[in-house]
Design a protein around this motif. Sequence first.
Motif, PDB file in Angstrom:
ATOM      1  N   ASN A 134      11.366  17.993  -9.716  1.00  0.00           N
ATOM      2  CA  ASN A 134      10.778  18.814  -8.669  1.00  0.00           C
ATOM      3  C   ASN A 134      11.875  19.702  -8.077  1.00  0.00           C
ATOM      4  O   ASN A 134      13.004  19.254  -7.878  1.00  0.00           O
ATOM      5  CB  ASN A 134      10.181  17.897  -7.599  1.00  0.00           C
ATOM      6  N   VAL A 135      11.542  20.960  -7.762  1.00  0.00           N
ATOM      7  CA  VAL A 135      12.584  21.918  -7.392  1.00  0.00           C
ATOM      8  C   VAL A 135      13.224  21.647  -6.033  1.00  0.00           C
ATOM      9  O   VAL A 135      14.342  22.113  -5.770  1.00  0.00           O
ATOM     10  CB  VAL A 135      12.054  23.369  -7.428  1.00  0.00           C
ATOM     11  N   THR A 136      12.552  20.908  -5.158  1.00  0.00           N
ATOM     12  CA  THR A 136      13.094  20.685  -3.811  1.00  0.00           C
ATOM     13  C   THR A 136      13.242  19.223  -3.424  1.00  0.00           C
ATOM     14  O   THR A 136      14.014  18.902  -2.518  1.00  0.00           O
ATOM     15  CB  THR A 136      12.207  21.360  -2.750  1.00  0.00           C
ATOM     16  N   ALA A 137      12.535  18.313  -4.079  1.00  0.00           N
ATOM     17  CA  ALA A 137      12.458  16.932  -3.601  1.00  0.00           C
ATOM     18  C   ALA A 137      13.804  16.222  -3.550  1.00  0.00           C
ATOM     19  O   ALA A 137      14.014  15.338  -2.711  1.00  0.00           O
ATOM     20  CB  ALA A 137      11.485  16.127  -4.477  1.00  0.00           C
ATOM     21  N   LEU A 138      14.724  16.605  -4.419  1.00  0.00           N
ATOM     22  CA  LEU A 138      15.997  15.899  -4.514  1.00  0.00           C
ATOM     23  C   LEU A 138      17.121  16.589  -3.732  1.00  0.00           C
ATOM     24  O   LEU A 138      18.258  16.123  -3.754  1.00  0.00           O
ATOM     25  CB  LEU A 138      16.418  15.772  -5.981  1.00  0.00           C
ATOM     26  N   ASN A 139      16.812  17.655  -3.039  1.00  0.00           N
ATOM     27  CA  ASN A 139      17.876  18.478  -2.444  1.00  0.00           C
ATOM     28  C   ASN A 139      18.756  17.728  -1.453  1.00  0.00           C
ATOM     29  O   ASN A 139      19.983  17.887  -1.446  1.00  0.00           O
ATOM     30  CB  ASN A 139      17.279  19.719  -1.788  1.00  0.00           C
ATOM     31  N   GLN A 140      18.169  16.914  -0.579  1.00  0.00           N
ATOM     32  CA  GLN A 140      18.981  16.168   0.381  1.00  0.00           C
ATOM     33  C   GLN A 140      19.892  15.172  -0.326  1.00  0.00           C
ATOM     34  O   GLN A 140      21.045  14.965   0.074  1.00  0.00           O
ATOM     35  CB  GLN A 140      18.090  15.446   1.391  1.00  0.00           C
TER      36      GLN A 140
END
Length: 388
Positions: A134-140
């Motif tokens: 997923n493009v944002t789910a792992l950002n943190q």
Amino acid sequence: MRCILNVTLGALISVSALATTAYADGVDQLPATEKKIYETVDPQIPLGASAYKDFKPKKGPPWKIGYASSYAGNTWRAAALDAVMSDLLPRSKAAGLVSDVVVTQSDLKDAVQIQQMRQMVDEGVDAIIICCSNVTALNQTIEYAYKAGVPVFSFSGYVTSPYAINGAANHAQGGAEMATWLAEKIGKKGNILLVSGIPGFASSDSFDKAAKEALAKYPDIKIVGEVAGKWTDQVAQVEVQKFLATNPTKIDGILTQGAQENGVLNAMLQSGRDMIPITLGGEASAACYWRKNPEFVDRSFHIWPPRREMQQMWEIMLRTLEGQGPKVQSFLRPVLPYTIDEVRAAIPEDCDLNSTDFVEPKADGWFPAAIAADYFERPADPWKPVSK
């Protein structure tokens, strides 16, 4: 059997831009031949300068690598993992570069992948590879790793975190080129079934958006159905069979993403309908059908070669850990079309219609060392053995 194919870029189908991008800081440092790859991209893909331009690892080599895979249920993922375990890891150990690889699987659950990545960081890995997330789910979590001195590398897809390095084919270009080829192949009119990968994942969505934009230029072509094959032959076969059984509408062509085209092909073969053009992306089983039925299609496309994509990201990772200074956040490769003559050279006449292998570019055909050097501030051979 491992199928390796030598291809050249050749003349690519001309498509209009999904997003015509003014070159960002990172891409602007690349030579003109590489900048061209970035002309048509998903507008979300990060194109700025890499956060790892001056990165130095905490220690090593040899380094301990984490591979936080999100899925293990298809032949593509198996081939990518095999590239690590059978080739890249042994070579890296022999060169004194990598000590071990820790592999986890999250079964498409973001929360599980996040926990696995954080545990890898806490247990001392030196870098993490992820895939197709997923493009944002792992950002943190990627930022958490960055603050701990652990770079994260996303291959065959992208994440939007400024603290990650992405490596993939230009999936927007791939979707546009495959769709344009199929539209022309069926005579610029007719009904098309679209078989997506995993909706919500970067490479799947990038492909579909560009494909739909390309097909919109053909007023006599209609997408009459969309199903998700989840990049898995068994799933794609079931979903296409269900669609064909419940929709008597004539289908003139099927546009499918890779790692599932054999399932789509088998669904058509078992449907009782006449065979129609289907886009092919490298599965040796579907290529075998093409070899035995040369009138089936006239072109196929390298967009997702699993071993070559993993090798690309592995070498980007090594170069980054060695302090070579990546210039860009996202390393994109062009789509590589290939023909039946090249398939004939890669697989035998008595090929296996149920093969789980892939037809791929040769080892230096996807991300040649000479091109890779243009993406780094201080390029060097990443495989040079380390003096002790």
